[in-house]
Write a protein that holds these residues in place. Structure first.
Motif, PDB file in Angstrom:
ATOM      1  N   ARG A 108      -5.942   9.108  -4.427  1.00  0.00           N
ATOM      2  CA  ARG A 108      -6.350   7.841  -3.566  1.00  0.00           C
ATOM      3  C   ARG A 108      -7.304   8.363  -2.561  1.00  0.00           C
ATOM      4  O   ARG A 108      -6.842   9.474  -1.807  1.00  0.00           O
ATOM      5  CB  ARG A 108      -5.118   7.272  -2.936  1.00  0.00           C
ATOM      6  N   TYR A 129       9.913  11.757   3.828  1.00  0.00           N
ATOM      7  CA  TYR A 129      10.263  10.254   3.964  1.00  0.00           C
ATOM      8  C   TYR A 129      11.864  10.470   4.679  1.00  0.00           C
ATOM      9  O   TYR A 129      12.777  10.714   4.407  1.00  0.00           O
ATOM     10  CB  TYR A 129      10.570   9.882   2.500  1.00  0.00           C
ATOM     11  N   GLN A 176       1.021  -1.147  -0.076  1.00  0.00           N
ATOM     12  CA  GLN A 176       0.061  -0.016   0.148  1.00  0.00           C
ATOM     13  C   GLN A 176       0.822   1.217   0.017  1.00  0.00           C
ATOM     14  O   GLN A 176       0.434   2.220  -0.336  1.00  0.00           O
ATOM     15  CB  GLN A 176      -0.890   0.010   1.068  1.00  0.00           C
ATOM     16  N   LEU A 189       3.816   1.370 -11.472  1.00  0.00           N
ATOM     17  CA  LEU A 189       3.125   2.309 -10.427  1.00  0.00           C
ATOM     18  C   LEU A 189       2.335   3.367 -10.834  1.00  0.00           C
ATOM     19  O   LEU A 189       2.304   3.656 -11.700  1.00  0.00           O
ATOM     20  CB  LEU A 189       4.412   2.830 -10.035  1.00  0.00           C
ATOM     21  N   LYS A 190       1.092   3.230 -10.167  1.00  0.00           N
ATOM     22  CA  LYS A 190       0.054   4.133 -10.143  1.00  0.00           C
ATOM     23  C   LYS A 190       0.330   5.448  -9.352  1.00  0.00           C
ATOM     24  O   LYS A 190       0.589   5.351  -7.993  1.00  0.00           O
ATOM     25  CB  LYS A 190      -1.138   3.855  -9.677  1.00  0.00           C
ATOM     26  N   ALA A 227       1.449  14.473  -4.419  1.00  0.00           N
ATOM     27  CA  ALA A 227       1.220  14.721  -3.163  1.00  0.00           C
ATOM     28  C   ALA A 227       2.869  14.813  -2.321  1.00  0.00           C
ATOM     29  O   ALA A 227       3.700  14.072  -2.830  1.00  0.00           O
ATOM     30  CB  ALA A 227       0.624  13.698  -2.350  1.00  0.00           C
TER      31      ALA A 227
HETATM   32  C1  WQD Z   1       2.859   8.151   0.136  1.00  0.00           C
HETATM   33  C2  WQD Z   1       2.343   9.051  -1.253  1.00  0.00           C
HETATM   34  C3  WQD Z   1       0.482   8.501  -2.022  1.00  0.00           C
HETATM   35  C4  WQD Z   1       1.376   4.567  -3.388  1.00  0.00           C
HETATM   36  C5  WQD Z   1       0.557   5.806   5.103  1.00  0.00           C
HETATM   37  C6  WQD Z   1      -0.360   5.820   6.355  1.00  0.00           C
HETATM   38  C7  WQD Z   1       0.129   6.758   7.799  1.00  0.00           C
HETATM   39  C8  WQD Z   1       1.752   6.126   7.776  1.00  0.00           C
HETATM   40  C9  WQD Z   1       2.368   5.924   6.604  1.00  0.00           C
HETATM   41  C10 WQD Z   1       1.717   4.774   9.799  1.00  0.00           C
HETATM   42  C11 WQD Z   1       1.242   9.498  -0.939  1.00  0.00           C
HETATM   43  C12 WQD Z   1       1.448   8.136  -3.031  1.00  0.00           C
HETATM   44  C13 WQD Z   1       1.475   5.621  -2.713  1.00  0.00           C
HETATM   45  C14 WQD Z   1       1.189   4.126  -4.674  1.00  0.00           C
HETATM   46  C15 WQD Z   1       1.171   6.495  -5.041  1.00  0.00           C
HETATM   47  N1  WQD Z   1       1.727   5.126   8.543  1.00  0.00           N
HETATM   48  N2  WQD Z   1       1.233   6.646  -3.388  1.00  0.00           N
HETATM   49  N3  WQD Z   1       1.135   5.184  -5.349  1.00  0.00           N
HETATM   50  O1  WQD Z   1      -0.149   7.955   2.816  1.00  0.00           O
HETATM   51  O2  WQD Z   1       1.828   9.175   3.742  1.00  0.00           O
HETATM   52  O3  WQD Z   1       0.839   7.155   4.953  1.00  0.00           O
HETATM   53  O4  WQD Z   1       1.768   5.235   5.705  1.00  0.00           O
HETATM   54  O5  WQD Z   1       1.430   5.344  10.769  1.00  0.00           O
HETATM   55  O6  WQD Z   1      -0.388   6.499   8.521  1.00  0.00           O
HETATM   56  O7  WQD Z   1      -1.304   6.573   5.902  1.00  0.00           O
HETATM   57  O8  WQD Z   1       2.091   6.931   2.585  1.00  0.00           O
HETATM   58  O9  WQD Z   1       3.553   5.515   1.295  1.00  0.00           O
HETATM   59  O10 WQD Z   1       0.914   5.222   1.399  1.00  0.00           O
HETATM   60  O11 WQD Z   1       1.690   7.024   0.297  1.00  0.00           O
HETATM   61  O12 WQD Z   1       1.235   7.619  -5.756  1.00  0.00           O
HETATM   62  O13 WQD Z   1       0.903   2.951  -5.135  1.00  0.00           O
HETATM   63  O14 WQD Z   1       2.611   7.991  -2.146  1.00  0.00           O
HETATM   64  O15 WQD Z   1      -0.893   8.890  -2.446  1.00  0.00           O
HETATM   65  O16 WQD Z   1       0.862  10.669  -1.797  1.00  0.00           O
HETATM   66  P1  WQD Z   1       1.103   7.859   3.451  1.00  0.00           P
HETATM   67  P2  WQD Z   1       1.988   5.720   1.246  1.00  0.00           P
END
Ligand code: WQD
Ligand code: NAD
Length: 341
Positions: free
Chosen positions: A298, A236, A201, A218-219, A232
């Motif tokens: 998303r 990191y 995810q 990758l989407k 977004a």
């Molecule tokens: C990062 C960015 C996506 C996958 C999640 C939890 C949060 C925290 C960390 C624990 C976003 C984009 C992602 C893909 C994409 N966990 N993306 N294509 O959303 O910041 O946070 O993990 O506490 O609670 O919600 O992290 O790695 O999922 O996404 O474009 O296939 O990458 O939309 O902008 P996120 P992420």
């Protein structure tokens, strides 16, 4: 004798890297994990890095009797780092009771046992998810928390409150909540790293699995955000840098350097990076072309967030050191090792 630290969730992603850093700093570690989201082989890989295999017990921390029995037999633990939790945001929407039970009851059991067996110190894994989409960036520890987007996010917020309220009522307890931004990358040895079950995810495992040919493309979720390139933005943080912050937090507690009984720190780099910058950074760091496509946003995603790390930098004396390319390369080296590429 070395100080003994209990690491719950110590075979998991962030926990395993923290075990290594603790061992390298001279701590003795005992790991508790129910292996619901990690494998026992992680212990051997930790040993390959540090030369020491941590003591290990497999049980579910939400089982109060098992937790008590463990502490009855392990009377020399001085501090706990509590990573163990269920962490998949989407799954938490489908199985809220599992998330509330696992994440809340595990912490409550630990706190009960701390009081009963006189263990003063705890470091808790919180998340930037408690801020939701903040009105002002970057976020400091005083930025107001928002209603959570998911049951998972809510467990972090409620667990922070459980910890804070329990410490207020029992001032012999001291705790630090660490709010992680987005942990990525792997140990430079490529012996431990992130191993998501099923379809990832999170962005970086999806990137590395796409590069490895396991996922077709990758989407990129959205290019119409109010950000310079429309994708977004997140903060990191390298998982080894993150792991090191836990050693500093433990030292702060054990050496009574904490200024309050309950303290909160943001752990990030302080830099916001967009999804498209991550894609480009990965290609640059590894020389591998990524097949990607821009699709719609998303559901539930926030637009942008990054940390103000001043408090952690100044008060903990900790700072993220590794740059993004090195970190993305480490994630790729780990993926290649796992897939035998
Ligand atoms: C990062 C960015 C996506 C996958 C999640 C939890 C949060 C925290 C960390 C624990 C976003 C984009 C992602 C893909 C994409 N966990 N993306 N294509 O959303 O910041 O946070 O993990 O506490 O609670 O919600 O992290 O790695 O999922 O996404 O474009 O296939 O990458 O939309 O902008 P996120 P992420
Ligand atoms: P992970 O799933 O890799 O590690 C968690 C470990 O806890 C797993 O090994 C799992 O088997 C174990 N576990 C879960 N429930 C348990 C229980 N009831 N009893 C015993 N063991 C149990 O996750 P991670 O990415 O290493 O995350 C560690 C902590 O950091 C979690 O609390 C997570 O919510 C938090 N966090 C993670 C991120 C992230 O993006 N990875 C971001 C912010 C906060």
């Amino acid at each position: 004798m070395n100080n003994k630290i209990l690491v719950t969730g110590g075979t998991g992603y962030i926990g395993s890297h923290t075990v290594v850093e603790l061992q390298e700093a001279g701590y003795e570690v005992v790991v508790v994990d129910d292996l619901s989201n990690s494998g026992i082989e992680v212990l051997d890989n930790i040993q390959k890095i540090s030369g020491k295999k941590p003591a290990f017990e497999k049980f579910d921390l939400s089982d109060r009797e098992k937790a008590e029995d463990f502490f009855k037999r392990n009377t020399d633990i001085e501090a706990i780092i509590h990573f163990a939790a269920s962490k998949a945001v989407g799954e938490s929407v489908e199985k809220p009771l599992h998330y509330y039970r696992n994440n809340l009851v595990s912490l409550m059991n630990l706190l009960d046992c701390q009081l009963k067996f006189n263990i003063q110190h705890i470091v808790f894994s919180s998340s930037c998810t408690v801020y939701g989409q903040p009105d002002k960036l970057p976020v400091t520890e005083d930025t107001p928390r928002k209603d959570a987007e998911s049951p998972y996010g809510n467990t972090k917020r409620v667990n922070e409150d459980i910890l804070n309220d329990t410490i207020k009522a029992h001032p012999q307890l001291k705790g630090i909540a660490l709010r992680y931004f987005n942990p990525i990358g792997a140990h430079p040895s490529a012996l431990i790293g992130e191993l998501p079950l099923g379809v990832p995810q999170n962005l970086v495992p999806f990137i590395t699995q796409t590069a490895a040919g396991i996922r077709e493309e990758l989407k990129v979720f959205g290019d119409d955000y109010d950000t310079p390139d429309g994708s977004a933005i997140r903060d990191y943080i390298n998982v080894v840098d993150l792991a090191k912050a836990h050693v500093v937090a433990i030292e702060r507690l054990l050496h009574e350097k904490n200024k309050q009984n309950y303290e909160v720190f943001n752990l990030g780099t302080g830099q916001g990076v967009s999804v498209l910058e991550m894609v480009n950074g990965f290609e640059k760091a590894t020389g591998v072309k990524l097949n990607y496509k821009i699709v719609g946003r998303r559901a539930g995603d926030i637009e942008k967030i990054w940390a103000d790390t001043t408090f952690a930098n100044e008060e903990l004396g900790w700072k993220a050191e590794k740059d993004l390319e090195e970190t993305l390369l480490s994630a790729w080296e780990w993926e290649k090792k796992v897939r035998k590429i």
